[in-house]
Design a protein around this motif. Structure first.
Motif, PDB file in Angstrom:
ATOM      1  N   PHE A  44      58.792  49.425  53.590  1.00 50.93           N
ATOM      2  CA  PHE A  44      57.640  48.833  53.097  1.00 50.93           C
ATOM      3  C   PHE A  44      57.171  48.651  54.489  1.00 50.93           C
ATOM      4  N   ARG A  45      56.699  49.632  55.224  1.00 54.75           N
ATOM      5  CA  ARG A  45      56.372  49.465  56.771  1.00 54.75           C
ATOM      6  C   ARG A  45      55.041  49.314  56.958  1.00 54.75           C
ATOM      7  N   TYR A  46      54.075  49.467  56.033  1.00 58.37           N
ATOM      8  CA  TYR A  46      52.533  48.886  56.239  1.00 58.37           C
ATOM      9  C   TYR A  46      52.116  48.244  55.149  1.00 58.37           C
ATOM     10  N   PRO A  47      52.777  47.091  54.962  1.00 53.34           N
ATOM     11  CA  PRO A  47      52.515  46.032  53.809  1.00 53.34           C
ATOM     12  C   PRO A  47      51.101  45.706  53.706  1.00 53.34           C
ATOM     13  N   CYS A  48      50.059  45.283  54.546  1.00 54.38           N
ATOM     14  CA  CYS A  48      48.697  45.042  54.298  1.00 54.38           C
ATOM     15  C   CYS A  48      47.929  46.248  53.867  1.00 54.38           C
ATOM     16  N   PHE A  49      48.437  47.482  54.323  1.00 51.28           N
ATOM     17  CA  PHE A  49      47.519  48.753  53.905  1.00 51.28           C
ATOM     18  C   PHE A  49      47.921  49.047  52.469  1.00 51.28           C
ATOM     19  N   LEU A  50      49.480  48.912  52.021  1.00 56.95           N
ATOM     20  CA  LEU A  50      49.936  48.863  50.653  1.00 56.95           C
ATOM     21  C   LEU A  50      49.072  47.974  49.827  1.00 56.95           C
ATOM     22  N   ALA A  51      48.930  46.872  50.237  1.00 56.62           N
ATOM     23  CA  ALA A  51      48.121  45.780  49.220  1.00 56.62           C
ATOM     24  C   ALA A  51      46.509  46.261  49.271  1.00 56.62           C
ATOM     25  N   ALA A  52      46.036  46.670  50.198  1.00 58.04           N
ATOM     26  CA  ALA A  52      44.807  47.203  50.183  1.00 58.04           C
ATOM     27  C   ALA A  52      44.495  48.478  49.490  1.00 58.04           C
ATOM     28  N   LEU A  53      45.362  49.363  49.282  1.00 62.26           N
ATOM     29  CA  LEU A  53      45.462  50.520  48.618  1.00 62.26           C
ATOM     30  C   LEU A  53      45.385  50.084  47.192  1.00 62.26           C
ATOM     31  N   THR A  54      46.724  49.233  46.855  1.00 65.94           N
ATOM     32  CA  THR A  54      46.745  49.021  45.399  1.00 65.94           C
ATOM     33  C   THR A  54      45.469  48.337  44.814  1.00 65.94           C
ATOM     34  N   LEU A  55      44.877  47.266  45.670  1.00 63.18           N
ATOM     35  CA  LEU A  55      43.759  46.652  45.264  1.00 63.18           C
ATOM     36  C   LEU A  55      42.788  47.560  45.074  1.00 63.18           C
ATOM     37  N   VAL A  56      42.214  48.490  45.694  1.00 59.72           N
ATOM     38  CA  VAL A  56      41.084  49.347  45.752  1.00 59.72           C
ATOM     39  C   VAL A  56      41.440  50.190  44.363  1.00 59.72           C
ATOM     40  N   ALA A  57      42.934  50.689  44.223  1.00 57.88           N
ATOM     41  CA  ALA A  57      42.874  51.694  43.015  1.00 57.88           C
ATOM     42  C   ALA A  57      42.892  50.963  41.947  1.00 57.88           C
ATOM     43  N   ALA A  58      43.381  49.919  41.904  1.00 62.18           N
ATOM     44  CA  ALA A  58      43.416  49.072  40.736  1.00 62.18           C
ATOM     45  C   ALA A  58      42.097  48.765  39.994  1.00 62.18           C
ATOM     46  N   VAL A  59      40.957  48.587  41.088  1.00 60.09           N
ATOM     47  CA  VAL A  59      39.881  48.264  40.578  1.00 60.09           C
ATOM     48  C   VAL A  59      39.095  49.606  40.372  1.00 60.09           C
ATOM     49  N   SER A  60      39.316  50.683  41.233  1.00 61.49           N
ATOM     50  CA  SER A  60      38.840  51.883  40.827  1.00 61.49           C
ATOM     51  C   SER A  60      39.326  52.466  39.400  1.00 61.49           C
ATOM     52  N   PHE A  61      40.486  52.156  39.022  1.00 60.36           N
ATOM     53  CA  PHE A  61      41.137  52.588  37.741  1.00 60.36           C
ATOM     54  C   PHE A  61      40.470  51.760  36.533  1.00 60.36           C
ATOM     55  N   ALA A  62      40.102  50.589  36.838  1.00 60.36           N
ATOM     56  CA  ALA A  62      39.436  49.823  35.845  1.00 60.36           C
ATOM     57  C   ALA A  62      38.061  50.401  35.514  1.00 60.36           C
ATOM     58  N   ASP A  63      37.422  50.667  36.766  1.00 62.97           N
ATOM     59  CA  ASP A  63      36.185  51.299  36.566  1.00 62.97           C
ATOM     60  C   ASP A  63      36.114  52.683  35.991  1.00 62.97           C
ATOM     61  N   ASP A  64      37.305  53.244  36.177  1.00 63.47           N
ATOM     62  CA  ASP A  64      37.297  54.663  35.375  1.00 63.47           C
ATOM     63  C   ASP A  64      37.151  54.389  33.899  1.00 63.47           C
ATOM     64  N   VAL A  65      38.251  53.339  33.385  1.00 66.06           N
ATOM     65  CA  VAL A  65      38.490  53.261  32.277  1.00 66.06           C
ATOM     66  C   VAL A  65      37.168  52.509  31.564  1.00 66.06           C
ATOM     67  N   ARG A  66      36.513  51.559  32.253  1.00 68.66           N
ATOM     68  CA  ARG A  66      35.430  50.746  31.636  1.00 68.66           C
ATOM     69  C   ARG A  66      34.585  50.544  32.790  1.00 68.66           C
ATOM     70  N   SER A  67      33.267  51.090  32.769  1.00 69.31           N
ATOM     71  CA  SER A  67      32.565  51.085  34.044  1.00 69.31           C
ATOM     72  C   SER A  67      32.276  49.393  34.317  1.00 69.31           C
ATOM     73  N   LEU A  68      32.348  49.409  35.823  1.00 74.08           N
ATOM     74  CA  LEU A  68      32.242  48.014  36.416  1.00 74.08           C
ATOM     75  C   LEU A  68      31.013  48.005  37.053  1.00 74.08           C
ATOM     76  N   PRO A  69      30.716  46.468  37.304  1.00 78.67           N
ATOM     77  CA  PRO A  69      29.324  46.490  38.171  1.00 78.67           C
ATOM     78  C   PRO A  69      29.418  46.887  39.461  1.00 78.67           C
ATOM     79  N   ASP A  70      28.407  47.466  40.193  1.00 85.35           N
ATOM     80  CA  ASP A  70      28.288  47.720  41.603  1.00 85.35           C
ATOM     81  C   ASP A  70      29.030  46.798  42.443  1.00 85.35           C
ATOM     82  N   TRP A  71      28.411  45.510  42.318  1.00 81.11           N
ATOM     83  CA  TRP A  71      28.872  44.575  43.161  1.00 81.11           C
ATOM     84  C   TRP A  71      30.525  44.198  43.172  1.00 81.11           C
ATOM     85  N   MET A  72      31.017  44.441  42.088  1.00 73.40           N
ATOM     86  CA  MET A  72      32.397  44.052  41.847  1.00 73.40           C
ATOM     87  C   MET A  72      33.322  45.389  42.728  1.00 73.40           C
ATOM     88  N   ARG A  73      32.917  46.557  42.535  1.00 73.76           N
ATOM     89  CA  ARG A  73      33.359  47.535  43.082  1.00 73.76           C
ATOM     90  C   ARG A  73      33.223  47.457  44.578  1.00 73.76           C
TER      91      ARG A  73
END
Length: 332
Positions: A65-94
Motif C-alpha cells: 500500500f504505497r499510495y494510501p491517500c490516492f487509494l482512498a481517493a480512488l475508492t471514494l470517487v469510484a464508490a460514489v460513481s458506482f452508486a450513481d450508476d445504480v441509482r442516479s445521484l444529484p449533481d452536487w453530490m457527485r
C-alpha cells in the motif's frame, strides 16, 4: 516467483473478479438502457469498469500500500460513481465527492501548499473538469479501453527512464484495461458490459494520478500532451454546446467520435482505434522526437493542439449537418 508469473496470476484474478461482478450486475439488474441519445441499441450490463478500481486494490495486495491517500481517493470517487450508476445521484453530490477525492489525491502528490491556495484551487478545478471530460468521452464500445492503453503505455515507457512511479502500478492498470477490453472492445451491439461512471471516472483518476506524479517530478505540465486528443474533442465540444446554448448536463451526441459512430455509421472498434492510434502517435512523438527543452515541449504541445483543433472544426463543418438532420427526425 518471477514478475511474468505474478502478472499472469493478477490477470487471472482480474478476469475472475470481472466475471464475478457480471453475476452481481445480473442479479441486481445493473444495466444500461438505450435512449435517443445513446450510441447503442441493446440493454448492456453497466459498471464493468469497476475492474480498474479492483486492479489498484489487487496491485496493493501484491506490491504494498504505497499510495494510501490516492487509494482512498480512488475508492471514494469510484464508490460514489458506482452508486450513481445504480441509482442516479444529484449533481452536487457527485461533484463534492470528486473534489474531496481530488483533494486526497493532491495530498498524495504533495500539492496541498496553502501558501499558493489559488494555484491549488485552480488545479483542483481543472483536474475535476478533466475527469468529467474523460467521463463524457465514454460513449461507444472500446473507446475507454483503447484510449486508456494509449495513455498508460507511453507513461510506462517514461517511467522506465525517469522512475516517477512504480512500473508495476502502470502494468497492473494496463492489465485491468485489457480485461475490460476483452468484454467491451467489440462491435455495435456486441459488448458484454459498459464501463459506467465507476469505470470512466476511476480510470480518469488513475491516469491523472500517474501524470501528476510525472509532472511533480519534472515540473513540466506539457506532459498533459498525453491527454491531448480527448482534451481537444471534449473541450471544443463543450464550447460548441455553449454556443448552441445547450444544457451541458444533458446527454448528447455531438462529440466527433459520436458523429463517426452514429451519423457516419463507422464500426465502434474502428473509431476507438482511430482515437487510440492518434493519441499514441502524439505521445510517442513527444517522447521520441521532441527535444528535451521547455521551449520545444511547449511548441510541440501548442502545435499539436492547433492541428487537432483545426481538424475538429473542419470535421464538424463537413458532417455536423448530419446530426442536425438526426435531431430534426426526432422533432427537436
Amino acid at each position: 516467483m518471477n514478475s511474468i508469473a505474478v502478472y499472469g496470476i493478477i490477470l487471472v484474478i482480474l478476469f475472475l473478479l470481472e466475471l464475478g461482478y457480471f453475476r452481481i450486475a445480473d442479479r441486481f439488474n445493473i444495466i444500461d438502457r438505450p435512449n435517443e441519445r445513446s450510441s447503442h441499441s441493446s440493454v448492456v450490463l453497466r459498471g464493468g469498469g469497476i475492474v480498474f478500481l479492483l486492479g489498484v486494490w489487487v496491485w496493493c495486495a501484491f506490491f504494498g500500500f504505497r499510495y494510501p491517500c490516492f487509494l482512498a481517493a480512488l475508492t471514494l470517487v469510484a464508490a460514489v460513481s458506482f452508486a450513481d450508476d445504480v441509482r442516479s445521484l444529484p449533481d452536487w453530490m457527485r461533484l463534492v465527492a470528486q473534489f474531496a477525492a481530488m483533494g486526497l489525491m493532491f495530498c498524495e502528490l504533495d500539492m496541498m501548499h496553502w501558501g499558493l491556495w489559488w494555484v491549488v484551487a485552480l488545479a483542483l478545478t481543472v483536474c475535476v473538469g478533466a475527469t468529467n471530460v474523460i467521463n463524457f468521452m465514454d460513449g461507444i464500445n472500446g473507446i475507454t479501453a483503447g484510449y486508456g492503453v494509449a495513455v498508460m503505455l507511453p507513461l510506462l515507457l517514461v517511467s522506465r527512464r525517469l522512475g516517477f512511479i512504480e512500473e508495476s502500478f502502470i502494468t497492473v492498470a494496463l492489465l485491468s484495461l485489457l480485461v475490460f477490453a476483452f468484454f467491451n472492445f467489440r462491435g455495435r451491439g456486441k459488448a458484454r458490459c459498459f464501463a459506467g461512471d465507476v469505470g470512466s471516472i476511476g480510470l480518469a483518476f488513475i491516469m491523472l494520478f500517474t501524470l501528476g506524479r510525472l509532472i511533480m517530478l519534472t515540473g513540466d505540465v506539457t506532459w498533459l500532451v498525453f491527454l491531448l486528443v480527448y482534451g481537444v474533442d471534449g473541450c471544443l465540444t463543450i464550447c460548441h454546446r455553449i454556443l448552441l446554448r445547450e444544457n451541458l448536463g444533458q446527454a448528447h451526441r455531438k462529440h466527433v467520435y459520436q458523429l463517426m459512430a452514429n451519423e457516419l455509421r463507422m464500426p465502434h472498434p474502428l473509431v476507438a482505434l482511430i482515437y487510440m492510434v492518434l493519441q499514441l502517435a502524439v505521445s510517442l512523438g513527444f517522447i521520441c522526437f521532441c527535444p528535451d527543452t521547455p521551449a520545444a515541449h511547449w511548441c510541440y504541445l501548442l502545435a499539436a493542439f492547433a492541428v487537432f483543433s483545426i481538424a475538429y472544426v473542419l470535421f464538424k463543418k463537413k458532417y455536423y449537418h448530419l446530426h442536425e438532420e438526426y435531431l430534426a427526425s426526432l422533432g427537436h
